[in-house]
Design an enzyme around this catalytic site. Structure first.
Site, mmCIF file in Angstrom:
data_model
loop_
_atom_site.group_PDB
_atom_site.id
_atom_site.type_symbol
_atom_site.label_atom_id
_atom_site.label_comp_id
_atom_site.label_asym_id
_atom_site.label_seq_id
_atom_site.Cartn_x
_atom_site.Cartn_y
_atom_site.Cartn_z
ATOM 1 N N HIS A 16 27.964 48.684 26.657
ATOM 2 C CA HIS A 16 28.431 48.309 27.986
ATOM 3 C C HIS A 16 27.231 48.272 28.932
ATOM 4 O O HIS A 16 26.549 49.281 29.117
ATOM 5 C CB HIS A 16 29.459 49.311 28.502
ATOM 6 C CG HIS A 16 30.722 49.337 27.700
ATOM 7 N ND1 HIS A 16 31.806 48.542 27.997
ATOM 8 C CD2 HIS A 16 31.061 50.058 26.598
ATOM 9 C CE1 HIS A 16 32.761 48.774 27.112
ATOM 10 N NE2 HIS A 16 32.336 49.694 26.263
ATOM 11 N N LEU A 17 27.008 47.113 29.530
ATOM 12 C CA LEU A 17 25.918 46.968 30.492
ATOM 13 C C LEU A 17 26.417 46.854 31.920
ATOM 14 O O LEU A 17 25.618 46.928 32.855
ATOM 15 C CB LEU A 17 25.073 45.728 30.158
ATOM 16 C CG LEU A 17 24.191 45.843 28.917
ATOM 17 C CD1 LEU A 17 23.517 44.503 28.631
ATOM 18 C CD2 LEU A 17 23.156 46.940 29.078
ATOM 19 N N ARG A 18 27.738 46.668 32.101
ATOM 20 C CA ARG A 18 28.290 46.460 33.431
ATOM 21 C C ARG A 18 27.651 45.216 34.079
ATOM 22 O O ARG A 18 27.300 44.271 33.400
ATOM 23 C CB ARG A 18 28.136 47.704 34.303
ATOM 24 C CG ARG A 18 28.577 49.012 33.654
ATOM 25 C CD ARG A 18 29.977 49.022 33.162
ATOM 26 N NE ARG A 18 30.371 50.366 32.708
ATOM 27 C CZ ARG A 18 31.360 50.596 31.877
ATOM 28 N NH1 ARG A 18 32.056 49.592 31.362
ATOM 29 N NH2 ARG A 18 31.669 51.841 31.520
ATOM 30 N N ASN A 42 34.274 43.601 29.272
ATOM 31 C CA ASN A 42 35.306 44.143 30.163
ATOM 32 C C ASN A 42 34.772 44.405 31.569
ATOM 33 O O ASN A 42 34.793 45.519 32.084
ATOM 34 C CB ASN A 42 35.945 45.399 29.579
ATOM 35 C CG ASN A 42 34.960 46.519 29.300
ATOM 36 O OD1 ASN A 42 33.779 46.263 29.014
ATOM 37 N ND2 ASN A 42 35.418 47.752 29.378
ATOM 38 N N LYS A 100 36.445 40.198 21.588
ATOM 39 C CA LYS A 100 36.859 41.596 21.725
ATOM 40 C C LYS A 100 38.343 41.700 22.039
ATOM 41 O O LYS A 100 38.839 41.075 22.982
ATOM 42 C CB LYS A 100 36.057 42.290 22.827
ATOM 43 C CG LYS A 100 36.417 43.757 23.065
ATOM 44 C CD LYS A 100 36.148 44.614 21.819
ATOM 45 C CE LYS A 100 36.559 46.070 22.038
ATOM 46 N NZ LYS A 100 35.516 46.848 22.716
ATOM 47 N N HIS A 137 39.282 47.452 19.899
ATOM 48 C CA HIS A 137 39.450 48.806 20.427
ATOM 49 C C HIS A 137 40.738 49.320 19.801
ATOM 50 O O HIS A 137 41.835 48.915 20.185
ATOM 51 C CB HIS A 137 39.545 48.792 21.947
ATOM 52 C CG HIS A 137 39.711 50.163 22.527
ATOM 53 N ND1 HIS A 137 38.704 50.797 23.236
ATOM 54 C CD2 HIS A 137 40.751 51.038 22.499
ATOM 55 C CE1 HIS A 137 39.122 51.997 23.612
ATOM 56 N NE2 HIS A 137 40.372 52.161 23.179
ATOM 57 N N HIS A 175 33.985 52.033 17.460
ATOM 58 C CA HIS A 175 33.976 53.454 17.809
ATOM 59 C C HIS A 175 35.037 54.265 17.049
ATOM 60 O O HIS A 175 35.941 54.842 17.638
ATOM 61 C CB HIS A 175 34.076 53.684 19.314
ATOM 62 C CG HIS A 175 35.098 52.840 20.039
ATOM 63 N ND1 HIS A 175 36.405 52.690 19.626
ATOM 64 C CD2 HIS A 175 34.994 52.128 21.192
ATOM 65 C CE1 HIS A 175 37.057 51.924 20.471
ATOM 66 N NE2 HIS A 175 36.222 51.571 21.432
ATOM 67 N N LEU A 220 36.878 57.239 25.728
ATOM 68 C CA LEU A 220 38.001 56.673 24.997
ATOM 69 C C LEU A 220 37.464 55.747 23.918
ATOM 70 O O LEU A 220 36.612 54.898 24.222
ATOM 71 C CB LEU A 220 38.939 55.897 25.933
ATOM 72 C CG LEU A 220 39.813 56.762 26.851
ATOM 73 C CD1 LEU A 220 40.578 55.878 27.842
ATOM 74 C CD2 LEU A 220 40.778 57.616 26.041
ATOM 75 N N ASP A 248 28.473 52.446 22.052
ATOM 76 C CA ASP A 248 29.490 52.475 23.104
ATOM 77 C C ASP A 248 28.943 53.176 24.343
ATOM 78 O O ASP A 248 29.685 53.836 25.078
ATOM 79 C CB ASP A 248 30.781 53.148 22.629
ATOM 80 C CG ASP A 248 31.965 52.880 23.559
ATOM 81 O OD1 ASP A 248 31.871 51.944 24.370
ATOM 82 O OD2 ASP A 248 32.960 53.624 23.483
ATOM 83 N N HIS A 252 29.018 55.184 33.956
ATOM 84 C CA HIS A 252 29.794 55.304 35.186
ATOM 85 C C HIS A 252 28.989 56.188 36.131
ATOM 86 O O HIS A 252 28.311 57.122 35.684
ATOM 87 C CB HIS A 252 31.155 55.949 34.942
ATOM 88 C CG HIS A 252 32.087 55.144 34.102
ATOM 89 N ND1 HIS A 252 32.757 54.039 34.582
ATOM 90 C CD2 HIS A 252 32.474 55.283 32.804
ATOM 91 C CE1 HIS A 252 33.524 53.533 33.625
ATOM 92 N NE2 HIS A 252 33.369 54.273 32.542
ATOM 93 N N ALA A 264 36.504 57.080 31.801
ATOM 94 C CA ALA A 264 36.139 57.363 30.414
ATOM 95 C C ALA A 264 34.854 56.631 30.063
ATOM 96 O O ALA A 264 34.722 55.437 30.330
ATOM 97 C CB ALA A 264 37.259 56.924 29.481
#
Length: 347
Positions: A16-18, A42, A100, A137, A175, A220, A248, A252, A264
């Site tokens: 996740h790189l946002r 996401n 995904k 997921h 994951h 999660l 993963d 945050h 999460a």
């Protein structure tokens, strides 16, 4: 006595790189050690079309530090309105490496995910035809199902029926957190792989709950009992090519973790390789680290392994920063709870 280990440069098959200021802050941490990464879609709003994936890729490349050698491998977020032709064109062009699947409401920014799996059947059939992997997921969202059982129930209720109904669909169980997941992968020879995170090789649910709630261990799928963690370690260190690294790593800001309804996600990009070397060394399996981190993932995704090498050296404990400062706010780095003696040589 100094020990060294040289392996092919690894890849991260779940990252996740946002976006925006957060991405600019955390991207250098992954680009430092990893050559490629499967980038999760996401965002808000999610990356659902090829045009959006191309724009996101361009933003990532523009945010890379000067001289960084890092390739983002893009994904599309599967919705009930996803166009099979758009997926096929994006995959054929090399724009995306996978699609995904998030069950709606399963994790961070998953509200746009799938509720009715029959509605995505045409997309899955097209993906099976063209060889595009589906990253899943693997948790059900039924509120009657205990959160610690949701991965195992997902396998029975969702994943196995999808695979039986779509022969040839290539699936990555992302994951993994349970012995149930490990055994399902082992029982299926073809078209199935699985990523295992750094933190799920180390923590159990006790890390989250014993002695007070520890929000920076909350993720999660949630960490499970020690027996599940130990099964994951055995799978990762076994040399079985169906298991490979997907950190993963999910940043945050501290205020969004340390609150009444904390997010999460565990951020581990910075110290993952040090953590993995400790885990593999404890198992007497340092010779399997290259396969897990650098070879098995490319083999599943039908890509060549990286030619570049990195060297890890064992010595005095490595001092990592407690937090990474980003323009979006501070992000706490994963703390494995034990000293890390292995460091990656170089920057």
């Amino acid at each position: 006595m100094t020990q060294t280990l040289t392996i092919r440069r690894p890849d991260d098959w779940h990252l996740h790189l946002r976006d925006g200021a957060m991405m600019q802050g955390v991207l250098p941490e992954s680009a430092r050690h990893f050559a490629r990464a499967i980038v999760m879609p996401n965002l808000i709003p999610p990356v659902v079309t090829s045009r959006e994936a191309a724009a996101y890729r361009d933003r990532i490349l523009a945010a890379l530090p000067e001289g960084a050698d890092f390739t983002p491998l893009m994904t599309l977020y599967l919705t009930e309105d996803t166009d099979p032709a758009d997926v096929a064109a994006a995959h054929a062009s090399g724009l995306i490496a996978a699609v995904k699947l998030y069950p709606a409401g399963a994790t961070t920014n998953s509200a746009s995910g799938v509720t009715d799996f029959d509605k995505v059947r045409p997309v899955l059939e097209k993906m099976a035809e063209i060889g595009c992997p589906l990253c899943v997921h693997g948790e059900v969202v039924d509120p009657e199902i205990d959160i610690f059982d949701r991965e195992a129930v997902f396998i029975d209720r969702v994943l196995d029926p999808i695979r039986r109904a779509t022969p040839g669909l290539r699936v990555v169980m992302e994951h993994l957190t349970t012995a149930d997941g490990v055994e399902y992968v082992k029982a299926n020879e073809a078209d199935l792989g699985a990523t295992i995170t750094t933190h799920h090789l180390i923590i159990t649910r006790n890390h989250i709950l014993v002695g007070g709630i520890k929000p920076h261990y909350y993720c999660l799928p949630v960490a499970k009992r020690a027996r599940h963690r130990d099964t994951l370690v055995a799978a990762a260190t076994s040399g079985d090519a169906r298991f490979f690294l997907g950190t993963d790593s999910a940043p945050h800001t501290d205020p969004n973790k340390e609150c009444a309804c904390g997010c999460a996600g565990i951020f581990s990009a910075t110290n993952t390789l040090s953590c993995l070397a400790e885990v593999f060394e404890r198992e007497g399996a340092l010779d399997q680290l290259e396969g897990f981190a650098s070879l098995n993932g490319p083999a599943f995704y039908r890509m060549p392994p990286n030619e570049d090498r990195i060297t890890l050296t064992k010595g005095a404990p490595v001092v990592y920063p407690e937090k990474i400062e980003t323009g979006a706010g501070p992000v706490t780095l994963f703390d494995p709870g034990f000293p890390l003696h292995w460091r990656v040589e170089g920057p």
